[in-house]
Design a protein around this motif. Structure first.
Motif, PDB file in Angstrom:
ATOM      1  N   LEU A 150      52.515  69.818  18.869  1.00 46.79           N
ATOM      2  CA  LEU A 150      52.398  71.083  18.592  1.00 46.79           C
ATOM      3  C   LEU A 150      53.380  71.314  17.399  1.00 46.79           C
ATOM      4  CD1 LEU A 150      51.983  74.215  19.008  1.00 46.79           C
ATOM      5  CD2 LEU A 150      53.915  74.243  20.688  1.00 46.79           C
ATOM      6  N   PHE A 151      54.432  70.707  17.284  1.00 49.52           N
ATOM      7  CA  PHE A 151      55.368  70.688  16.091  1.00 49.52           C
ATOM      8  C   PHE A 151      54.586  70.203  14.655  1.00 49.52           C
ATOM      9  CE2 PHE A 151      59.596  70.457  18.738  1.00 49.52           C
ATOM     10  CZ  PHE A 151      59.310  71.749  19.395  1.00 49.52           C
ATOM     11  N   VAL A 152      53.936  69.206  14.959  1.00 53.56           N
ATOM     12  CA  VAL A 152      53.243  68.573  13.741  1.00 53.56           C
ATOM     13  C   VAL A 152      52.172  69.654  13.353  1.00 53.56           C
ATOM     14  CG1 VAL A 152      51.669  66.806  13.197  1.00 53.56           C
ATOM     15  CG2 VAL A 152      53.508  66.140  14.554  1.00 53.56           C
ATOM     16  N   ARG A 153      51.469  70.246  14.245  1.00 58.59           N
ATOM     17  CA  ARG A 153      50.356  71.137  14.016  1.00 58.59           C
ATOM     18  C   ARG A 153      51.091  72.438  13.014  1.00 58.59           C
ATOM     19  NH1 ARG A 153      47.091  70.829  19.507  1.00 58.59           N
ATOM     20  NH2 ARG A 153      45.325  69.328  18.679  1.00 58.59           N
ATOM     21  N   LEU A 154      52.090  72.852  13.419  1.00 60.31           N
ATOM     22  CA  LEU A 154      52.784  74.082  13.064  1.00 60.31           C
ATOM     23  C   LEU A 154      53.278  73.687  11.791  1.00 60.31           C
ATOM     24  CD1 LEU A 154      54.725  75.434  15.928  1.00 60.31           C
ATOM     25  CD2 LEU A 154      52.642  76.468  14.949  1.00 60.31           C
ATOM     26  N   PHE A 155      53.824  72.377  11.348  1.00 60.29           N
ATOM     27  CA  PHE A 155      54.313  71.953  10.250  1.00 60.29           C
ATOM     28  C   PHE A 155      53.048  71.857   9.048  1.00 60.29           C
ATOM     29  CE2 PHE A 155      58.699  70.355  12.167  1.00 60.29           C
ATOM     30  CZ  PHE A 155      59.327  70.986  11.106  1.00 60.29           C
ATOM     31  N   SER A 156      51.953  71.397   9.774  1.00 62.39           N
ATOM     32  CA  SER A 156      51.021  71.183   8.817  1.00 62.39           C
ATOM     33  C   SER A 156      50.399  72.261   8.067  1.00 62.39           C
ATOM     34  CB  SER A 156      49.859  70.475   9.589  1.00 62.39           C
ATOM     35  OG  SER A 156      49.290  71.316  10.244  1.00 62.39           O
ATOM     36  N   LEU A 157      50.690  73.653   8.578  1.00 62.63           N
ATOM     37  CA  LEU A 157      50.040  74.694   8.488  1.00 62.63           C
ATOM     38  C   LEU A 157      50.689  74.953   6.852  1.00 62.63           C
ATOM     39  CD1 LEU A 157      50.353  77.119  11.436  1.00 62.63           C
ATOM     40  CD2 LEU A 157      48.403  75.657  10.246  1.00 62.63           C
ATOM     41  N   GLY A 158      51.817  74.353   6.464  1.00 64.97           N
ATOM     42  CA  GLY A 158      52.539  74.535   5.303  1.00 64.97           C
ATOM     43  C   GLY A 158      52.220  73.557   4.196  1.00 64.97           C
ATOM     44  N   LEU A 159      51.225  72.574   4.665  1.00 67.69           N
ATOM     45  CA  LEU A 159      51.130  71.366   3.630  1.00 67.69           C
ATOM     46  C   LEU A 159      50.601  71.836   2.567  1.00 67.69           C
ATOM     47  CD1 LEU A 159      50.932  68.455   3.461  1.00 67.69           C
ATOM     48  CD2 LEU A 159      48.528  68.626   4.378  1.00 67.69           C
ATOM     49  N   ILE A 160      49.574  72.844   2.362  1.00 64.31           N
ATOM     50  CA  ILE A 160      49.092  73.108   1.018  1.00 64.31           C
ATOM     51  C   ILE A 160      50.271  73.819   0.080  1.00 64.31           C
ATOM     52  CG2 ILE A 160      47.581  74.807  -0.289  1.00 64.31           C
ATOM     53  CD1 ILE A 160      45.608  74.279   2.275  1.00 64.31           C
ATOM     54  N   GLY A 161      50.963  74.568   0.711  1.00 66.49           N
ATOM     55  CA  GLY A 161      52.055  75.266  -0.079  1.00 66.49           C
ATOM     56  C   GLY A 161      53.073  74.250  -0.503  1.00 66.49           C
ATOM     57  N   TRP A 162      53.352  73.197   0.279  1.00 70.79           N
ATOM     58  CA  TRP A 162      54.331  72.110  -0.213  1.00 70.79           C
ATOM     59  C   TRP A 162      54.027  71.441  -1.200  1.00 70.79           C
ATOM     60  CZ3 TRP A 162      58.982  73.734   0.424  1.00 70.79           C
ATOM     61  CH2 TRP A 162      59.309  74.330   1.651  1.00 70.79           C
ATOM     62  N   LEU A 220      64.613  83.149   8.803  1.00 69.57           N
ATOM     63  CA  LEU A 220      63.372  82.957   9.734  1.00 69.57           C
ATOM     64  C   LEU A 220      63.828  82.088  11.001  1.00 69.57           C
ATOM     65  CD1 LEU A 220      60.215  82.873   7.325  1.00 69.57           C
ATOM     66  CD2 LEU A 220      60.848  84.689   8.951  1.00 69.57           C
ATOM     67  N   ILE A 221      64.571  81.141  10.753  1.00 68.37           N
ATOM     68  CA  ILE A 221      64.892  80.189  11.706  1.00 68.37           C
ATOM     69  C   ILE A 221      65.994  80.887  12.697  1.00 68.37           C
ATOM     70  CG2 ILE A 221      66.018  77.964  12.413  1.00 68.37           C
ATOM     71  CD1 ILE A 221      65.035  76.809   9.876  1.00 68.37           C
ATOM     72  N   LEU A 222      66.780  81.597  12.145  1.00 66.38           N
ATOM     73  CA  LEU A 222      67.882  82.246  12.900  1.00 66.38           C
ATOM     74  C   LEU A 222      67.148  83.358  13.920  1.00 66.38           C
ATOM     75  CD1 LEU A 222      70.728  82.484  10.434  1.00 66.38           C
ATOM     76  CD2 LEU A 222      70.342  81.053  12.207  1.00 66.38           C
ATOM     77  N   VAL A 223      66.236  84.060  13.168  1.00 61.61           N
ATOM     78  CA  VAL A 223      65.814  85.223  13.883  1.00 61.61           C
ATOM     79  C   VAL A 223      64.699  84.611  14.984  1.00 61.61           C
ATOM     80  CG1 VAL A 223      63.896  87.238  13.619  1.00 61.61           C
ATOM     81  CG2 VAL A 223      65.936  86.797  11.900  1.00 61.61           C
ATOM     82  N   LEU A 224      63.590  83.758  14.639  1.00 59.66           N
ATOM     83  CA  LEU A 224      62.631  83.392  15.457  1.00 59.66           C
ATOM     84  C   LEU A 224      63.312  82.335  16.709  1.00 59.66           C
ATOM     85  CD1 LEU A 224      59.983  82.400  12.850  1.00 59.66           C
ATOM     86  CD2 LEU A 224      59.920  84.470  14.187  1.00 59.66           C
ATOM     87  N   TYR A 240      62.182  76.107  19.840  1.00 58.08           N
ATOM     88  CA  TYR A 240      62.406  75.187  18.897  1.00 58.08           C
ATOM     89  C   TYR A 240      61.186  75.217  17.849  1.00 58.08           C
ATOM     90  CZ  TYR A 240      65.999  72.926  21.514  1.00 58.08           C
ATOM     91  OH  TYR A 240      67.069  72.614  22.166  1.00 58.08           O
ATOM     92  N   CYS A 241      59.939  76.032  18.282  1.00 58.06           N
ATOM     93  CA  CYS A 241      58.807  76.308  17.267  1.00 58.06           C
ATOM     94  C   CYS A 241      59.264  76.794  16.116  1.00 58.06           C
ATOM     95  CB  CYS A 241      57.555  76.639  17.929  1.00 58.06           C
ATOM     96  SG  CYS A 241      57.104  75.792  19.322  1.00 58.06           S
ATOM     97  N   ALA A 242      60.232  77.654  16.147  1.00 59.31           N
ATOM     98  CA  ALA A 242      60.806  78.507  15.045  1.00 59.31           C
ATOM     99  C   ALA A 242      61.035  77.564  13.760  1.00 59.31           C
ATOM    100  CB  ALA A 242      62.174  79.169  15.517  1.00 59.31           C
ATOM    101  N   LEU A 243      61.341  76.396  13.793  1.00 56.45           N
ATOM    102  CA  LEU A 243      61.582  75.415  12.577  1.00 56.45           C
ATOM    103  C   LEU A 243      60.240  75.246  11.781  1.00 56.45           C
ATOM    104  CD1 LEU A 243      63.594  73.823  11.042  1.00 56.45           C
ATOM    105  CD2 LEU A 243      63.266  71.950  12.493  1.00 56.45           C
ATOM    106  N   PRO A 244      59.390  74.705  12.581  1.00 53.32           N
ATOM    107  CA  PRO A 244      58.088  74.576  11.910  1.00 53.32           C
ATOM    108  C   PRO A 244      57.419  75.744  11.261  1.00 53.32           C
ATOM    109  CG  PRO A 244      57.735  74.089  14.073  1.00 53.32           C
ATOM    110  CD  PRO A 244      59.500  74.384  14.015  1.00 53.32           C
TER     111      PRO A 244
END
Length: 222
Positions: free
Chosen positions: A50-62, A95-99, A106-110
């Motif tokens: 799940l973390f990998v999937r959430l991180f991958s959403l920002g791949l194009i941006g990075w 965003l991390i502090l809020v989410l 822990y999903c707040a990080l990705p």
């Protein structure tokens, strides 16, 4: 200059979109094949995937980030991208502090990372466009749309490999898993390329020319 910036952005989107889809679909298989052993259980695999999937959403941006940074450097402006990047970092931390105080945990990080990546690209894109008299963002959007359509083939093949009769090939030794993932990625990449050619995406011409050059070098000389 404006045409080169847009072409670079389109090429990055063309290459990273299918990679994003492949990682998102194959995340459980990738994590299980590489890490699920000993104290790393199937439950850990699902959480990590799940973390990998959430991180991958920002791949194009990075991946677009260095393109736009260099676009600023090319016009001798290093202050603007640094200020925008710093502001985005502040947004990321906020965003991390809020989410993390919500049910996301822990999903707040990705999630924060992916949102920050998207915001960074939007801010950099708007800023550089104003500096150089406008960029053709319409063409960039068209490339993104066609890349997503072409990535349907990637999603289908990756789903069959992950959940179909071929799933058992993605278990066992790490060497076997990596080999299977490499072959799976090759099949997905080939399908994506063929669909993109049918969609008449100009970005596919780069790969076509590269294959022609490789073929000419491999061809035996008389």
């Amino acid at each position: 200059y404006r045409d080169q910036v847009c072409r670079s952005m389109r090429q990055v989107i063309y290459l990273t979109t299918p990679t994003l889809i492949f990682i998102a679909v194959m995340a459980p298989t990738i994590v299980a094949g590489l890490y699920q052993q000993g104290h790393f259980t199937a439950a850990d695999t699902q959480i990590t995937a799940l973390f990998v999937r959430l991180f991958s959403l920002g791949l194009i941006g990075w991946c677009l980030h260095p393109v736009l940074m260099r676009a600023f450097f090319a016009i001798h402006d290093s202050l603007t991208p640094i200020l925008i990047s710093t502001g985005t970092t502040v947004l990321f931390v906020a965003l991390i502090l809020v989410l993390r105080e919500t049910a996301l945990g822990y999903c707040a990080l990705p999630i924060a990372g992916s949102i920050a990546a998207c915001c960074l690209i939007i801010f950099l894109g708007v800023a550089i466009s104003k500096r150089v008299g406008g960029l053709d963002f319409r063409s960039v959007g068209v490339t993104l749309g066609k890349s997503l359509i072409a990535s349907i083939g990637v999603a289908l093949i990756a789903s069959i490999l992950s959940f179909g009769a071929f799933a058992h090939y993605f278990s066992g030794s790490k060497a076997r898993v990596l080999t299977s993932l490499g072959l799976g990625f090759f099949l997905c990449a080939w399908a994506y390329f063929l669909i993109s050619v049918k969609l008449k995406m100009p970005e596919s011409d780069t790969l076509t020319r590269a294959m022609v050059r490789v073929k000419s070098k491999l061809r035996p000389t008389a």
